[in-house]
Design an enzyme around this catalytic site. Sequence first.
Site, PDB file in Angstrom:
ATOM      1  N   CYS A   1      -0.408   1.817   4.004  1.00 14.34           N
ATOM      2  CA  CYS A   1      -0.762   2.637   3.437  1.00 14.34           C
ATOM      3  C   CYS A   1      -1.679   3.777   3.410  1.00 14.34           C
ATOM      4  O   CYS A   1      -2.756   3.240   3.957  1.00 14.34           O
ATOM      5  CB  CYS A   1      -0.670   2.247   1.744  1.00 14.34           C
ATOM      6  SG  CYS A   1       0.746   0.977   1.218  1.00 14.34           S
TER       7      CYS A   1
ATOM      8  N   ASN B   1      -6.699   0.861   4.504  1.00 13.70           N
ATOM      9  CA  ASN B   1      -6.612  -0.474   4.100  1.00 13.70           C
ATOM     10  C   ASN B   1      -7.963  -1.152   4.771  1.00 13.70           C
ATOM     11  O   ASN B   1      -8.886  -0.317   4.841  1.00 13.70           O
ATOM     12  CB  ASN B   1      -5.600  -0.871   4.816  1.00 13.70           C
ATOM     13  CG  ASN B   1      -4.094  -0.347   4.299  1.00 13.70           C
ATOM     14  OD1 ASN B   1      -3.680   0.488   5.098  1.00 13.70           O
ATOM     15  ND2 ASN B   1      -3.643  -0.404   3.251  1.00 13.70           N
TER      16      ASN B   1
END
Length: 328
Positions: A2, A174
């Site tokens: 992500c 992340n």
Amino acid sequence: MCTSVMYKNAKGKWFLARTMDFSFELGGRPVVIPRNFHFESDAQTTGFDTKLGFTGAGRDLNGYILVDGVNEVGLGAATLYFDGLAKFADQTDENKTNLAPHEVVNWILGNVSSVADLKTKISDVNIVAVANDLFKMVVPLHWIVADKSGACVVLEQDENGMKVMDDPVKVMTNSPDFQWHLKNLNNYVQLKPTSHSSKSYGDFESDAYGLGSGALGLPGDYTSVSRFVRAAFIRENTEKADTEAGSINALTHILNSVEIPKGVKADNEGGCDYSQYRGYMSLDEGAYYMQPYDDQTITRVVLTPELLNASKPSEYPLQNTQQFNSVN
């Protein structure tokens, strides 16, 4: 794994967007949670209540779990993986609202009106190390939260407790931790949208082949470190759109730079992370846009009075025929 970014258009309207990169098929779809809703909880038997209505990507797993979305007052939030660093409480606290990590977005969107409001309320929350039924594990997560004023924070809970950090870059990926990513940007001060000037090496004059040399050194791999740098540079320099549709279009192109195609990011067990969908949150409009990997059609869900005051959540299949199909 992500990537998430904020975007401000030419009219001063703010958006929050994200890619959802994962190997396990999540099966999310647009969902609307009405006002004054009660959620059951994996962390405490009494569950928790929400006041504000919101919409985002989620799934009914014996109760709705949303992983990103926007609420009726213009606050957006998204959850991203924080592998190896997330650390949650071992037990509940009777003086706080106890939440499993995968329930945090529901609580934020349902109870928080702004980033400033979040900063005052987050200390009343205890995030407990409770497994998610779908993954059969405690999911290591951190969160990005933004409001329509442009305020943006990152929430990370590690062994030292909860950190609420202002996000001046308005980008998040992340692990490593957020502060590490900010410091790493110091390694890329040479990046710029215009070309570098020529350079002399002795009597030889070196010049770039065509435009684009200002981005030399921009990392192109799919690690969270490289995606953070790439998203920060491209977000900063992308042209500002005038309209809502133009803003969503601009965000699709920004996220194109960090989208992970199937097959290029595999693990050693046969799994493969890829961008299962992109979510776009229009904070002023109170609308959620979802664009799945297999069909680039965008489904739009707008928070209307009927949906906000409904007696139960509303769920919508993804459209697959014409871009910007709308559910009002």
